[in-house]
Design an enzyme around this catalytic site. Structure first.
Site: not given
Length: 423
Positions: A121, A183, A206, A229, A251, A254, A319-320, A353, A407, A412
């Site tokens: 995506y 969709q 989003n 971020s 950052q 963003h 994250e960073h 990045d 068990e 088995h």
């Protein structure tokens, strides 16, 4: 930015956005519509949400070729260099299948197999994200994925941005569809007349895309549900406050919920960075977004020493993470939790990045404690191989039967016993 001592509450975690009841209901309705109506739903929803009255969903070869006329040659060359760097890095992540043979003739091993089909995506709207395409497509290609599908919402004119098309063409992506939102995720997961279903969906989007990915997980795999971020800079008195402020704002621009944090052992540096952030904000095109991020999620923690500072970093699991200290490489081994570690004053976060090579799809919201950047392994699966020998079964069969009966699984145990009796 707020300046506080480490003793204060330390966190950059935000509640995971599960959307409003209305948003969740909308996503569920969209997924149902796509499952029931296929392509017809995609055309209708694309017109409704994106204003594009499409006649065909698939991007043509002529569109891919024509996009080059709208991109400067120097930018095309920059894309090619970035692709080379990113591909080289991910090639080093490849795993091989393996087998081992024991003395009794038993063969054990692991077979590594690439996924058959992956959907990527690519966000649309007012911006285009070639870097997102590279970071999602390249590890899939290196893994050996047979079919890579790209989806992205078209503009009202029915076209995708030239930079998106050129990047896809440079990467050799041939199957591209002009559809976005929930969709698109539904189409990738369940398939339509034009878009055969895939096995995994990756890439940012989003809230509607995130909710749709969450909803189809289980039918297909997904990469992650990423949060806003975040960047954390660890610095001592040797660091340049201008560099730190610029990286924090990189950052903050963003998202209003993006987090920008400095952890430092120097009160003077903390004060200088706070001033510098405000000065640089005044000339930033996205100063309203960045300003809100800094106001609500920007903080400077002052630690007594580097030992305490590193404890803070590992608690935040950012994250960073940037290390701007006198001897930054000496600290790398002490960092346990971070998505990506940027070492030294010239390793600004945007280097990762766009160009250096490591993947920029990173765990957020503290999930670096247990997860990794997007990588080649994410596009493969492993199968165990067991070729047990007669000798091994005769030697170990009674143990296996005993464990099965422990068990309470008599069938088995008998599946082993019947072979032991057959001598």
């Amino acid at each position: 930015m707020k300046i506080v001592n480490v003793g204060a509450n330390i966190s950059i975690k935000r509640d995971i956005d599960t959307g409003t009841e209305t948003q969740r209901a909308t996503v569920e309705a969209i997924i149902s519509q796509v499952k029931e109506q296929g392509d017809q739903a995609l055309f209708e929803l694309t017109k409704q949400f994106d204003g594009a009255d499409l006649k065909s969903l698939r991007v043509t070869e002529a569109e891919l070729e024509g996009a080059y006329a709208h991109i400067d040659d120097t930018l095309i060359e920059a894309l090619r260099e970035a692709i080379t760097n990113i591909r080289d890095f991910h090639e080093r992540q490849k795993r091989q299948s393996w087998l081992t043979t024991k003395e009794d003739g038993t063969i054990l091993g692991q077979k590594v197999t690439a996924l058959d089909a992956v959907g990527v995506y690519v966000p649309g709207g007012k911006a285009s994200y070639p870097s997102s395409i590279m970071m999602n497509v390249i590890p899939a290609q290196v893994a050996g994925v047979g079919r890579i599908v790209m989806v992205s919402p078209a503009g009202a004119d029915g076209n995708l941005p030239a930079s998106v098309l050129v990047t896809a063409k440079e990467l050799g992506v041939k199957e591209i569809y002009k559809v976005g939102g929930a969709q698109a995720v539904a189409a990738l997961a369940y398939g339509t007349e034009s878009i055969p279903a895939v096995d995994k969906i990756t890439g940012p989007g989003n809230i509607y895309v995130a909710l749709a990915k969450r909803a189809v997980f289980g039918k297909v795999d997904i990469d992650m549900i990423a949060g806003p971020s975040e960047i954390v800079v660890l610095a001592d008195k040797s660091a340049d406050p201008r560099y730190i402020a610029a990286d924090l704002l990189s950052q903050a621009e963003h998202d209003e919920q993006a987090s920008a944090v400095l952890v430092t052992t120097s009160k003077l540096l903390a004060e200088n960075v706070a001033k510098e952030v405000q000065e640089q904000l005044t000339t930033l095109p996205k100063r309203e977004i960045a300003g809100a991020s800094i106001r609500d999620y920007g903080v400077i923690y002052i630690a007594h020493d580097l030992v305490e500072a590193i404890d803070v970093i590992n608690e935040l699991a950012p994250e960073h993470l940037e290390l701007l200290t006198e001897e930054p490489m000496n600290l790398v081994g002490k960092i346990r939790h971070a998505g990506a570690i940027f070492v030294g004053p010239y390793s600004s976060e945007p280097v990762g990045d766009y160009f250096a090579g490591p993947n920029h799809v990173l765990p957020t919201n503290g999930t670096a404690r247990f997860s990794s950047p997007l990588n080649v392994d994410d596009f493969t699966k492993k199968s165990s191989i067991i070729a047990y020998s007669k000798q091994a079964l005769q030697e170990n069969g009674y143990i296996i039967s005993a464990l099965a009966r422990l068990e309470g699984l008599e069938a088995h145990a008998r599946a082993i016993d019947i072979r032991l009796e057959d001598k």
